[in-house]
Motif scaffolding. Structure first.
Motif, PDB file in Angstrom:
ATOM      1  N   VAL A 292     -56.401  27.702 -16.647  1.00 55.50           N
ATOM      2  CA  VAL A 292     -55.105  27.938 -16.614  1.00 55.50           C
ATOM      3  C   VAL A 292     -54.395  28.232 -17.937  1.00 55.50           C
ATOM      4  O   VAL A 292     -54.620  27.563 -18.848  1.00 55.50           O
ATOM      5  N   THR A 293     -53.790  29.342 -17.975  1.00 59.85           N
ATOM      6  CA  THR A 293     -53.187  29.817 -19.359  1.00 59.85           C
ATOM      7  C   THR A 293     -51.677  29.842 -19.296  1.00 59.85           C
ATOM      8  O   THR A 293     -51.038  29.690 -18.055  1.00 59.85           O
ATOM      9  N   GLU A 294     -50.977  30.250 -20.475  1.00 52.78           N
ATOM     10  CA  GLU A 294     -49.667  30.146 -20.531  1.00 52.78           C
ATOM     11  C   GLU A 294     -49.038  31.014 -19.726  1.00 52.78           C
ATOM     12  O   GLU A 294     -47.924  31.139 -19.082  1.00 52.78           O
ATOM     13  N   LYS A 295     -49.624  32.354 -19.568  1.00 52.45           N
ATOM     14  CA  LYS A 295     -49.354  33.573 -18.657  1.00 52.45           C
ATOM     15  C   LYS A 295     -49.112  33.140 -17.237  1.00 52.45           C
ATOM     16  O   LYS A 295     -48.579  33.892 -16.430  1.00 52.45           O
ATOM     17  N   MET A 296     -49.860  32.111 -17.006  1.00 53.10           N
ATOM     18  CA  MET A 296     -49.888  31.760 -15.320  1.00 53.10           C
ATOM     19  C   MET A 296     -48.712  30.994 -14.842  1.00 53.10           C
ATOM     20  O   MET A 296     -48.749  30.360 -13.820  1.00 53.10           O
ATOM     21  N   ARG A 297     -47.702  30.523 -15.977  1.00 54.38           N
ATOM     22  CA  ARG A 297     -46.734  29.707 -15.503  1.00 54.38           C
ATOM     23  C   ARG A 297     -46.036  30.260 -14.265  1.00 54.38           C
ATOM     24  O   ARG A 297     -45.687  31.615 -14.325  1.00 54.38           O
ATOM     25  N   GLY A 298     -45.545  29.647 -13.336  1.00 52.49           N
ATOM     26  CA  GLY A 298     -44.993  30.104 -12.025  1.00 52.49           C
ATOM     27  C   GLY A 298     -45.949  30.079 -10.881  1.00 52.49           C
ATOM     28  O   GLY A 298     -45.730  30.267  -9.748  1.00 52.49           O
ATOM     29  N   GLY A 299     -47.310  29.852 -11.487  1.00 47.93           N
ATOM     30  CA  GLY A 299     -48.418  29.460 -10.311  1.00 47.93           C
ATOM     31  C   GLY A 299     -49.377  30.976 -10.269  1.00 47.93           C
ATOM     32  O   GLY A 299     -48.992  31.825 -10.670  1.00 47.93           O
TER      33      GLY A 299
ATOM     34  N   TRP B 180     -42.603  25.261 -14.555  1.00 43.29           N
ATOM     35  CA  TRP B 180     -41.999  25.485 -15.953  1.00 43.29           C
ATOM     36  C   TRP B 180     -41.400  24.371 -16.685  1.00 43.29           C
ATOM     37  O   TRP B 180     -40.432  24.314 -17.126  1.00 43.29           O
ATOM     38  N   ASP B 181     -42.440  23.230 -16.994  1.00 44.84           N
ATOM     39  CA  ASP B 181     -41.956  22.546 -17.482  1.00 44.84           C
ATOM     40  C   ASP B 181     -41.447  22.465 -18.868  1.00 44.84           C
ATOM     41  O   ASP B 181     -41.213  21.467 -19.690  1.00 44.84           O
ATOM     42  N   ASN B 182     -41.913  23.635 -19.521  1.00 46.26           N
ATOM     43  CA  ASN B 182     -41.609  23.665 -20.919  1.00 46.26           C
ATOM     44  C   ASN B 182     -40.145  24.245 -20.950  1.00 46.26           C
ATOM     45  O   ASN B 182     -39.622  24.346 -22.004  1.00 46.26           O
ATOM     46  N   LYS B 183     -39.362  24.296 -19.926  1.00 49.18           N
ATOM     47  CA  LYS B 183     -38.047  24.760 -19.834  1.00 49.18           C
ATOM     48  C   LYS B 183     -37.183  23.641 -19.494  1.00 49.18           C
ATOM     49  O   LYS B 183     -36.154  23.823 -18.968  1.00 49.18           O
ATOM     50  N   LEU B 184     -37.586  22.526 -19.562  1.00 54.84           N
ATOM     51  CA  LEU B 184     -36.747  21.282 -19.066  1.00 54.84           C
ATOM     52  C   LEU B 184     -36.511  20.305 -20.163  1.00 54.84           C
ATOM     53  O   LEU B 184     -36.961  20.515 -21.255  1.00 54.84           O
ATOM     54  N   LEU B 185     -35.390  19.895 -19.733  1.00 54.33           N
ATOM     55  CA  LEU B 185     -34.580  18.830 -20.859  1.00 54.33           C
ATOM     56  C   LEU B 185     -34.545  17.517 -20.345  1.00 54.33           C
ATOM     57  O   LEU B 185     -34.229  17.446 -19.012  1.00 54.33           O
ATOM     58  N   ASN B 186     -34.765  16.418 -21.229  1.00 49.59           N
ATOM     59  CA  ASN B 186     -34.779  14.972 -20.707  1.00 49.59           C
ATOM     60  C   ASN B 186     -33.288  14.504 -21.226  1.00 49.59           C
ATOM     61  O   ASN B 186     -32.719  14.994 -22.131  1.00 49.59           O
ATOM     62  N   LEU B 187     -32.699  14.063 -20.063  1.00 53.29           N
ATOM     63  CA  LEU B 187     -31.357  13.408 -20.169  1.00 53.29           C
ATOM     64  C   LEU B 187     -31.371  12.061 -20.036  1.00 53.29           C
ATOM     65  O   LEU B 187     -31.961  11.770 -18.857  1.00 53.29           O
ATOM     66  N   ARG B 188     -30.825  11.118 -20.751  1.00 47.80           N
ATOM     67  CA  ARG B 188     -30.507   9.763 -20.376  1.00 47.80           C
ATOM     68  C   ARG B 188     -29.444   9.289 -21.100  1.00 47.80           C
ATOM     69  O   ARG B 188     -29.068   9.799 -21.858  1.00 47.80           O
ATOM     70  N   TRP B 189     -28.913   8.097 -20.426  1.00 46.46           N
ATOM     71  CA  TRP B 189     -27.779   7.417 -20.842  1.00 46.46           C
ATOM     72  C   TRP B 189     -27.938   6.763 -22.042  1.00 46.46           C
ATOM     73  O   TRP B 189     -29.005   5.831 -22.378  1.00 46.46           O
ATOM     74  N   GLU B 190     -27.122   6.871 -23.069  1.00 49.70           N
ATOM     75  CA  GLU B 190     -27.156   5.953 -24.260  1.00 49.70           C
ATOM     76  C   GLU B 190     -26.023   5.075 -24.111  1.00 49.70           C
ATOM     77  O   GLU B 190     -26.256   3.813 -24.251  1.00 49.70           O
TER      78      GLU B 190
END
Length: 757
Positions: free
Chosen positions: A270-277, A301-311
């Motif tokens: 699996v390579t980076e070009k295969m993102r999307g399946g 596309w988990d490289n396009k996700l941001l983590n959000l948490r409460w401070e």
């Protein structure tokens, strides 16, 4: 059960904590054979009314079967000899709730047929099952479930936890097995679930089992840098399959398998070009049968996700409270992005992100649920595009239809309120929005009804004036405590379309909660300039130790006798004793109307146990011509207090009449009548006033004159005009009785009846 049948009906009273129970005997259909996979659906319709008259309805379904336990088994596929088989066992009810259970796993060898049997052209049931099975399977041994069971190989105990879950590992040699997961429900009835598996050895070149087609995939989700392994085999002595690897609509690899081998291992890097399946298709043809194996492997596309948490966050707030939240935005850890090196722009901490956030009343979701996207969906996404077509399959002639169906559209119009009347109805209908709820419809009242904010109270209990110099509205009680009225009942606490983070990835949200006691739902969506995004949701509750919730009449008419109900709730840990107060003032003149409405006793005592509530009621009479009343209702104890204000509209008891015209029709014929005032009236006035045209027909018009006489006689003041009206009414009544003997006889009967005097 082919029909519905009511099995229970009744009424009940909830306990002090609001709970209640429903007792009934669920009955099964006597015509259905008792088996473990049969269950019946029961529907419960509830209508719950509180002491204030507010009613809530709920419909829910539940299932009851001949056994009280179900078993669900999931197993990894394919099963490799070098790795044990991992079984995920779940015991649950028919409604999907996890139940604690225990039992045994019994593993049997399956007795393989002597040769490979091809499947029929038609694998379903019905009239075609025999017709289409031309030189096909005799015993249906192409399907593993039809292989007879042999010796018992292994037996193992299992126990699920309170959630009904457990994992069991079983090490098996190469072969074909039946796993029977057995248990007993709480009534001692047996429940079982069978699973058929094949254990293969990828080190071998031959597929030794008499099955025409076998395939499997190690993963259905992968990340760049990982390897996905697929297996294909056939029980024939030889066989060649065609393999394609497709991504982004392009064929990355295609080849024929080695004809000297009947068991193949296919590795996909699996390579980076295969993102999307990507898709892997394996096609095999043998003995006029097509075996099509298609696998879709998702590469998110988990490289396009941001983590959000409460401070900083609190889920339990008080109405009208000033609050400040802080959200931390960061990239996923590098451990969640294994394999191929990411682009440098995707590894850096986001310098600045934008956020849209809202907090609204969760009760609105009952009408139309508000859901935001949890991630951007414009990134490429593959799907399983494989379709099974074969030229040697049986085809049937299609039915030809050459007629043309004509469709005509139509529109149904219903009576509705004019736009001018309901333009601001969303602000007025609840009648709990204080002065601001009416200002949208009557801006000229703004100066008189402008809301004020209480600044404080001194040690002696005197009221402190606000910045405008007017006296704030407070209640003075024995403990020198003042009660601040709740008047902001906005259904949206805030909507911030453009929040930004600082250099540390922190987003600050400052707001003031509305005054409503309810549950709130928070939605926050963030993104940056690289299209990385994330969604954060949360639920919040506004509550206090002592709460007063009014249930006023939606509207009143002049002359009505109204009842004002409130519910006082004790959310503290101790018994609360205090008093509740109700007061009315005019919305326009701001004068007190308690005495005019007959509200001489506006204070009521209460004593409420912890976690319970009490309903209080006041009666009043609308005998003064007012258009809007503003109510002030409060509850106070020694330490806790709560208050609310709102608006209650009072409608006129008179209906404006444009024209009244008597129409006389004597005998057959056609007569024309003209309503002059009606013709002169602008039609737009009809839309504004929701006008009606009423036609009354009677064979004895004289009765209308009789019905009007009491209105003329019933005059409140003894002035010259009223005395003449009474004299005139008596003269008319005398003429009617003399000229209509039958009416005179009816009046005499009325006079003889004491109940009608």
């Amino acid at each position: 059960m082919q029909y519905e049948k009511q099995i229970a009906f009744g009424e009940g009273i909830t306990a002090s904590d609001g709970s209640f129970s429903i007792n009934f005997i669920p009955k099964a259909d006597p015509d259905i054979k008792e088996t473990s996979d049969i269950f019946f659906n029961f529907e419960v319709i509830l209508n719950v009314s509180d002491q204030a008259g507010e009613t809530q309805s709920k419909i829910f379904n539940f299932h009851v079967g001949f056994v009280s336990l179900q078993i669900d088994v999931a197993i990894n596929n394919p099963i490799i000899k070098s790795r044990p088989a991992e079984l995920k066992i779940k015991t649950l009810s028919y409604d999907g709730f996890g139940l604690n259970g225990s039992g045994k796993i019994k593993v049997y060898h399956l007795i393989a047929p002597t040769s490979v049997e091809r499947p029929p052209l038609w694998t379903g049931t019905g009239i075609w099952s025999d017709v289409l099975d031309v030189r096909g399977s005799v015993n249906n041994y192409w399907n593993l479930t039809n292989w007879p069971a042999g010796d018992l190989v292994l037996e193992k105990d299992w126990v699920t936890d309170q959630s009904g879950l457990t994992n069991v590992s079983i090490a098996l040699e190469t072969g074909v097995y039946k796993l029977s997961v057995e248990a007993k429900d709480r009534n001692g009835k047996s429940v079982s679930k069978d699973v058929h598996i094949i254990v293969i050895d990828p080190q071998q070149d031959k597929f030794i089992f008499p099955i025409p087609n076998f395939s499997g995939c190690s993963h259905n989700t992968a990340k760049p840098g990982s390897t996905v392994t697929l297996y294909w085999g056939t029980g024939y002595t030889s066989g060649v399959a065609f393999v394609e690897l497709v991504s982004k609509g392009e064929v990355l690899k295609r080849f024929w398998t080695n004809p000297e081998k009947t068991l193949h291992t296919i590795d996909v890097e699996v390579t980076e070009k295969m993102r999307g399946g990507f898709n892997v298709k394996i096609v095999f043809v043998r003995e006029n049968r097509l075996y099509f194996n298609a696998y879709y492997v998702a590469v998110p596309w988990d490289n396009k996700l941001l983590n959000l948490r409460w401070e900083i966050f609190r889920s339990k707030l008080e109405p009208g409270e000033n609050e400040s939240w802080i959200i931390k935005v960061s990239l996923p850890s590098k451990d969640s992005l294994p394999g191929e090196k990411e682009k440098e722009e995707n590894l850096q901490q986001p310098e600045k992100v934008e956020m849209v956030a809202t907090l609204y009343d969760a009760a609105l979701d009952l009408f139309s649920r508000n859901d935001w996207t949890n991630k951007f969906d414009f990134f490429r996404q593959d799907f399983n595009s494989g379709m099974n077509y074969f030229s040697n399959r049986r085809l049937f002639l299609n039915c030809l239809h050459d007629w043309i169906v004509q469709y005509e559209s139509y529109e149904i119009s219903w009576r509705r309120f004019p736009d001018e009347l309901v333009a601001n109805s969303m602000r007025i209908l609840p009648f709990r929005g204080g002065a601001n709820a009416v200002l949208a419809a009557a801006p000229m009242l703004a100066e008189k009804v402008g809301s004020t904010e209480t600044k404080g109270i001194d040690r002696e209990g005197s009221v402190v004036k606000n910045e405008t110099g007017t006296q704030d509205s407070v209640y003075h009680i024995q403990s020198k405590q003042f009660i601040k009225e709740r008047s902001n009942f906005n259904e949206t606490a805030f909507f911030f379309p453009h929040l930004t983070s600082d250099s540390n990835g922190l987003i600050n949200i400052n707001f003031k909660m509305p005054d409503t006691y309810t549950s709130w739902r928070f939605l926050g969506f963030v993104h940056d300039n690289l299209c990385r995004n994330g969604l954060l949701t949360e639920n919040i509750v506004t509550t206090k130790e002592l709460m007063i919730i009014p249930n006023p009449p939606r509207f009143l008419r002049q002359g009505d006798v109204g009842v004002f109900n409130v519910r006082v709730l004790n959310q503290s840990d101790s018994t609360l004793t205090g008093e509740a107060t109700l007061s009315f003032t005019g919305l326009i003149d701001n004068q007190n109307y308690d005495m005019e409405l007959g509200l001489s006793k506006n204070q009521l005592k209460f004593r409420i146990l912890p976690g319970e509530s009490e309903t209080l009621s006041w009666s009043f009479h609308i005998n003064k011509q007012v258009s809007f009343l503003k109510y002030h209702v409060s509850a106070s104890t020694q330490w806790f207090s709560d208050a609310e204000e709102g608006v209650m509209p009072v409608l006129s008891d008179k209906i404006p009449l444009i024209e009244s015209c008597p129409i006389y029709v004597n005998g057959p014929g056609t007569n024309k009548f003209q309503f002059k005032n009606l013709i002169k009236t602008d039609r737009r006035d009809f839309r504004k006033n929701n006008a009606q045209l009423i036609v009354q027909v009677t064979a004895r018009p004289i009765w209308y004159a009789i019905m009007a006489l009491p209105v003329i006689l019933d005059e409140e003041y003894e002035c010259t005009d009223n005395i003449f009206n009474k004299y005139y009414a008596n003269c008319v009544a005398k003429v009617i009785r003399r000229s209509n003997p039958d009416i005179s006889d009816i009046v005499k009967l009325w006079q003889q009846n004491d109940a009608l005097k």
